[in-house]
Structure formats: C-alpha cells, structure tokens
Design a protein around this motif. Structure first.
Motif, short mmCIF file in Angstrom:
data_model
loop_
_atom_site.label_atom_id
_atom_site.label_comp_id
_atom_site.label_asym_id
_atom_site.label_seq_id
_atom_site.Cartn_x
_atom_site.Cartn_y
_atom_site.Cartn_z
N PRO A 1 3.39 -1.71 -15.29
CA PRO A 1 3.34 -1.28 -13.89
C PRO A 1 2.73 -2.33 -12.97
CG PRO A 1 2.70 0.53 -15.32
CD PRO A 1 2.80 -0.69 -16.19
N SER A 2 1.67 -3.02 -13.42
CA SER A 2 1.02 -4.00 -12.56
C SER A 2 1.93 -5.20 -12.29
CB SER A 2 -0.30 -4.47 -13.18
OG SER A 2 -0.07 -5.09 -14.43
N SER A 3 2.73 -5.59 -13.27
CA SER A 3 3.66 -6.70 -13.07
C SER A 3 4.75 -6.32 -12.08
CB SER A 3 4.26 -7.14 -14.40
OG SER A 3 3.26 -7.66 -15.26
N VAL A 4 5.21 -5.07 -12.16
CA VAL A 4 6.22 -4.61 -11.22
C VAL A 4 5.63 -4.54 -9.80
CG1 VAL A 4 7.77 -2.71 -10.62
CG2 VAL A 4 7.46 -3.35 -13.01
N PHE A 5 4.37 -4.11 -9.69
CA PHE A 5 3.71 -4.10 -8.39
C PHE A 5 3.66 -5.51 -7.81
CE2 PHE A 5 -0.19 -4.89 -6.01
CZ PHE A 5 -0.06 -3.97 -4.98
N ARG A 6 3.29 -6.47 -8.62
CA ARG A 6 3.22 -7.86 -8.15
C ARG A 6 4.59 -8.34 -7.69
NH1 ARG A 6 4.22 -12.78 -10.50
NH2 ARG A 6 2.98 -14.55 -9.78
N ALA B 1 7.03 -6.53 -6.56
CA ALA B 1 7.37 -5.85 -5.30
C ALA B 1 6.67 -6.52 -4.12
CB ALA B 1 6.99 -4.38 -5.37
N CYS B 2 5.41 -6.90 -4.30
CA CYS B 2 4.68 -7.59 -3.23
C CYS B 2 5.35 -8.90 -2.86
CB CYS B 2 3.24 -7.85 -3.65
SG CYS B 2 2.19 -6.38 -3.71
N LYS B 3 5.84 -9.63 -3.84
CA LYS B 3 6.47 -10.91 -3.59
C LYS B 3 7.82 -10.76 -2.90
CE LYS B 3 6.26 -14.14 -6.77
NZ LYS B 3 5.40 -15.19 -6.16
N ARG B 4 8.55 -9.71 -3.28
CA ARG B 4 9.91 -9.55 -2.75
C ARG B 4 9.95 -8.85 -1.40
NH1 ARG B 4 15.24 -9.49 -4.47
NH2 ARG B 4 14.68 -10.11 -6.59
N TYR B 5 9.17 -7.81 -1.22
CA TYR B 5 9.31 -6.94 -0.05
C TYR B 5 8.14 -7.11 0.92
CZ TYR B 5 12.75 -4.79 -3.14
OH TYR B 5 13.81 -4.56 -4.00
N ILE B 6 8.16 -8.21 1.67
CA ILE B 6 7.01 -8.52 2.52
C ILE B 6 6.92 -7.61 3.73
CG2 ILE B 6 6.97 -10.92 1.78
CD1 ILE B 6 8.31 -11.64 4.44
N HIS B 7 8.00 -6.95 4.12
CA HIS B 7 7.99 -6.08 5.29
C HIS B 7 7.68 -4.62 4.95
CE1 HIS B 7 9.48 -9.25 7.88
NE2 HIS B 7 10.44 -9.49 7.03
N SER B 8 7.42 -4.35 3.68
CA SER B 8 7.21 -2.97 3.24
C SER B 8 5.77 -2.75 2.77
CB SER B 8 8.17 -2.62 2.10
OG SER B 8 9.51 -2.66 2.54
N TYR B 9 5.37 -1.48 2.74
CA TYR B 9 4.08 -1.07 2.18
C TYR B 9 4.29 -0.89 0.68
CZ TYR B 9 -0.06 1.90 1.41
OH TYR B 9 -1.24 2.44 0.96
N ILE B 10 3.53 -1.65 -0.12
CA ILE B 10 3.69 -1.62 -1.57
C ILE B 10 2.46 -0.95 -2.18
CG2 ILE B 10 4.19 -2.98 -3.63
CD1 ILE B 10 6.23 -3.34 -1.38
N TYR B 11 2.68 -0.04 -3.11
CA TYR B 11 1.53 0.63 -3.73
C TYR B 11 1.81 0.92 -5.21
CZ TYR B 11 3.97 5.04 -4.19
OH TYR B 11 4.86 6.00 -4.61
N LEU B 12 0.73 1.06 -5.95
CA LEU B 12 0.74 1.55 -7.32
C LEU B 12 -0.50 2.41 -7.46
CD1 LEU B 12 1.60 1.57 -10.36
CD2 LEU B 12 0.28 -0.55 -10.61
N CYS B 13 -0.34 3.65 -7.92
CA CYS B 13 -1.51 4.52 -8.02
C CYS B 13 -1.40 5.43 -9.24
CB CYS B 13 -1.69 5.35 -6.75
SG CYS B 13 -0.36 6.54 -6.44
N TYR B 14 -2.55 5.93 -9.65
CA TYR B 14 -2.61 6.88 -10.77
C TYR B 14 -3.73 7.88 -10.52
CZ TYR B 14 -4.01 9.08 -15.07
OH TYR B 14 -4.37 10.02 -16.00
N THR C 1 -4.38 -7.24 -15.76
CA THR C 1 -4.83 -6.57 -16.98
C THR C 1 -5.74 -5.40 -16.66
OG1 THR C 1 -4.70 -8.67 -18.18
CG2 THR C 1 -6.01 -6.92 -19.17
N ALA C 2 -6.61 -5.57 -15.65
CA ALA C 2 -7.52 -4.49 -15.27
C ALA C 2 -6.76 -3.27 -14.79
CB ALA C 2 -8.48 -4.98 -14.18
N ILE C 3 -5.70 -3.47 -14.01
CA ILE C 3 -4.91 -2.34 -13.52
C ILE C 3 -4.27 -1.58 -14.67
CG2 ILE C 3 -2.86 -1.71 -12.18
CD1 ILE C 3 -3.57 -4.05 -10.30
N ASP C 4 -3.67 -2.30 -15.60
CA ASP C 4 -3.06 -1.64 -16.76
C ASP C 4 -4.13 -0.93 -17.60
OD1 ASP C 4 -0.46 -2.32 -16.11
OD2 ASP C 4 -0.53 -4.21 -17.21
N THR C 5 -5.34 -1.47 -17.63
CA THR C 5 -6.43 -0.82 -18.35
C THR C 5 -6.82 0.50 -17.68
OG1 THR C 5 -7.28 -2.94 -19.14
CG2 THR C 5 -8.81 -1.07 -19.17
#
Length: 366
Positions: free
Chosen positions: A148-153, A155-168, A10-14
């Motif tokens: 966006p925060s749910s999609v970030f989460r 991505a973290c769960k699915r792609y453990i070998h990748s660098y995952i980010y969300l930024c604004y 919730t904080a990220i979406d805020t």
C-alpha cells in the motif's frame, strides 16, 4: 533521502500489520506528504455529521452512515507531520498523454451494470429525478508483493493535481485514493467548496475547452445545489467557473465557491447540508439518495463519502472520496461512477466508469 524514504515506506506498512490507526496524505500543490498516527486510545466513532462540530482530527466518512460503517475520527496528538518522500514529478497531464494509448477498456458492459442503468434511466426519463449517480465496484485479486505505501508513493508522483491519501483504522480497514473534489477546505475567514461534474478525457494531455450540453447541464445541477445549500445556512459566496480542471487522465468542469463563516466550530452542520452532493448522489437529494441505496445493488461504504483533516481552529482539507480502492488481505475493490441525466447512453456511461477505474489500475499495473 533515499534511505529515509525507504524507512518511511516501511513504517507505513508496519502500521498496517500492527493494526495501528494512521493516515498519510498529500494535498494538491504540495510535494511533501503528511503522516499522522493515533498511538493511544481508540478512534472516535460518530453517527451524525453534526457531531463533527468542534472536532479536530482525520475524518473518514461513508456515503451512508450505519452501525457497520460509521464516521471515523483519528485524533492524533498533533496534526500531520511532514513525511520526507521523493514525489517530484513532471505532472499528471504529461504522463496521461504517454499512457493513454496503452490502456484498454472493457467496451461491453456487464449485465448487472446494464440492468442498473436501465432502472436509473427509466426513473430519469419519467422525470422522477433530474440527476442520478450510478456507480459500480470492481474486485480484483491482490498481487503477492502488493505494498500500500508503494502505491501511495506512485499516486503522489503521478497525480499532482489530486488529493492523495492512504489510511487505516480497525473500523474502516485500509483505503487509498486519488481525488480531485473538495467538499470543504479553508481556515479563519476563508473557506471554499467546489461543484465538480461532467467528464471528458484529456486531449493530448491538455484540458478540453469544448463541452457538450449534457456535461454542462450535469455540472450546473451540482453548482445550483451547492449555492442553495450554502444560502440555507445564511452563507453568501463568490463564484469562479465553470472551467475545465485536471483529474488524472480525465477532466471535469469545476466551479469554485468562496465564503466566510460566522462560527468555524459548526463545520459539521455545513458538511451535513453539503454531503452527499449531486456529484455523487442526485437530485432531488433525499429521494435520489434513497433510490441509490435501494437500486444500485451494492454497498458503497466509504467510496463517495469524504475524507481528510478537520480543524476548526486551524486548516481544514476535506475531499470527496473518489477514485479509490479498499485494500483487503487477498483482494482490492476499486470504485467508479458517473452522473446520469435523461439523455445519458449506456455505452457512454460504462466507458466513463472504465476510464475512471484506470486511475487506480495504473498504480497497481493490473
């Protein structure tokens, strides 16, 4: 943990709603993402990579720096703080095996892509270039409940070998990605970069061991380029590879370069000679870069730039911005590309971009 995780999401979406600059990211191999925000002042805008020398912060750099697309540096009071979030997973390679059969690809390419491909391939077959990277964008409507925060989460769960980010930031807007390619990482006396090129799907969730000449040649161009660029700054490296590496449901050929630096304050100079690598641009570099700007038919913006935490006195983790999306109020723009050689075929290259687009599509259930 569940209540805390929901609070963090919730904080990220805020932050997004309040237009407060932030970045949340998960480094490959780590289970806990890190969050940083810049509550006071404005983010720093930079127009020359050399001006990153001595700087510390979260960098968002475009493929082509311009007045409307600058390098942006988020400078928080402290480096990324752990963000409790349940991202345990059994690994992307197993999940890839489960989902691959359910996915469908658009087998017939668009007229726009075909026209660009022929322009690029003619330049390659005329021997004007050794390699060119042709990319494309896919714009889709944003679903009403998109988070966006749910999609970030996810991505973290699915792609453990990748660098995952969300930024604004106000200058960049919202970007989210899952990328396997380091452009520069390290600290103190130990630094590394990689040559990552050539693409194959996983085989029953496992890495393919047989690679054809086209893929090996494409990867060798990138490795040779990085070797030359490092030597141009007097940097001698040790190498490991090429070997197959995971990238979502795909695999690439990878060579690791390890080296030390005389002065960690000059990271901007190193980034300037590395970016853009032939993995996202082509060879010869400057000519290929200009050719792409004139003939690709759209503005890549921050796709195929680089992104991540920069700290000359601590740990740096910068990644090429691949398998990403630009999130706007009513639409999502997804990006994918592929390296072309004179031997490349239209249908094969189109299908490769279709498969790469699935990295983001899987996360939004489109």
């Amino acid at each position: 943990m569940i209540d805390e995780e929901i609070s963090n999401l919730t904080a990220i979406d805020t932050f997004i709603r309040q237009k407060q600059p932030f970045a949340v990211y998960r480094i490959p191999g780590e289970k806990t993402p890190r969050l940083l925000t810049q509550a006071g002042g404005t983010v720093r805008l930079i127009y020359d990579l050399k001006d990153l020398n001595g700087q510390r912060g979260f960098v968002i750099a475009p493929f082509r720096v311009s007045e409307t697309c600058p390098i942006v540096l988020i400078q928080p009071d402290q480096s990324g703080q752990p963000l409790p979030m349940d991202v345990d997973t059994d690994g992307e390679q197993e999940k890839a095996g489960q989902t691959q059969g359910q996915e469908t690809f658009l087998n017939t390419c668009t007229d726009k892509y075909a026209a660009c491909f022929h322009t690029f391939i003619n330049a390659l077959r005329d021997e004007t270039f050794d390699k060119l990277v042709l990319s494309r964008e896919l714009v889709i409507g944003q679903m009403p409940d998109f988070s966006p925060s749910s999609v970030f989460r996810a991505a973290c769960k699915r792609y453990i070998h990748s660098y995952i980010y969300l930024c604004y930031t106000p200058q960049t807007g919202i970007w989210l990605g899952s990328t396997p390619e380091i452009i520069l990482s390290g600290e103190k006396d130990g630094w590394n970069t990689v040559a990552l090129a050539g693409t194959q799907p996983l085989q029953d969730g496992k890495l393919p061991q047989a690679w054809d000449e086209k893929n090996r040649k494409e990867q060798d161009y990138v490795a040779s380029y990085i070797r030359r660029q490092l030597l141009s700054l007097g940097i001698r490296s040790t190498e490991n590879g090429p070997y197959p590496a995971y990238a979502g449901a795909l695999s690439h050929l990878k060579t690791d370069f390890h080296f030390s630096l005389k002065d960690n304050k000059d990271l901007g100079n190193l980034l300037k000679v590395l970016h853009p690598t032939p993995a996202v641009c082509g060879l010869p570099k400057e000519e290929a870069y200009q050719f792409i700007l004139e003939n690709e038919g759209y503005d890549r913006r921050y796709y195929s730039g680089f992104i991540g935490w920069l700290d000359p006195d601590g740990r740096t983790d910068l990644y090429v911005n691949l398998r990403c999306m630009h999130i706007e109020d009513e639409q999502l723009t997804l990006y994918a590309g592929g390296g072309l050689l004179a031997s490349s075929e239209l249908d094969d290259e189109w299908l490769e971009t279709e498969k790469k687009l699935q990295t983001m599509k899987r996360l939004i259930a489109y």
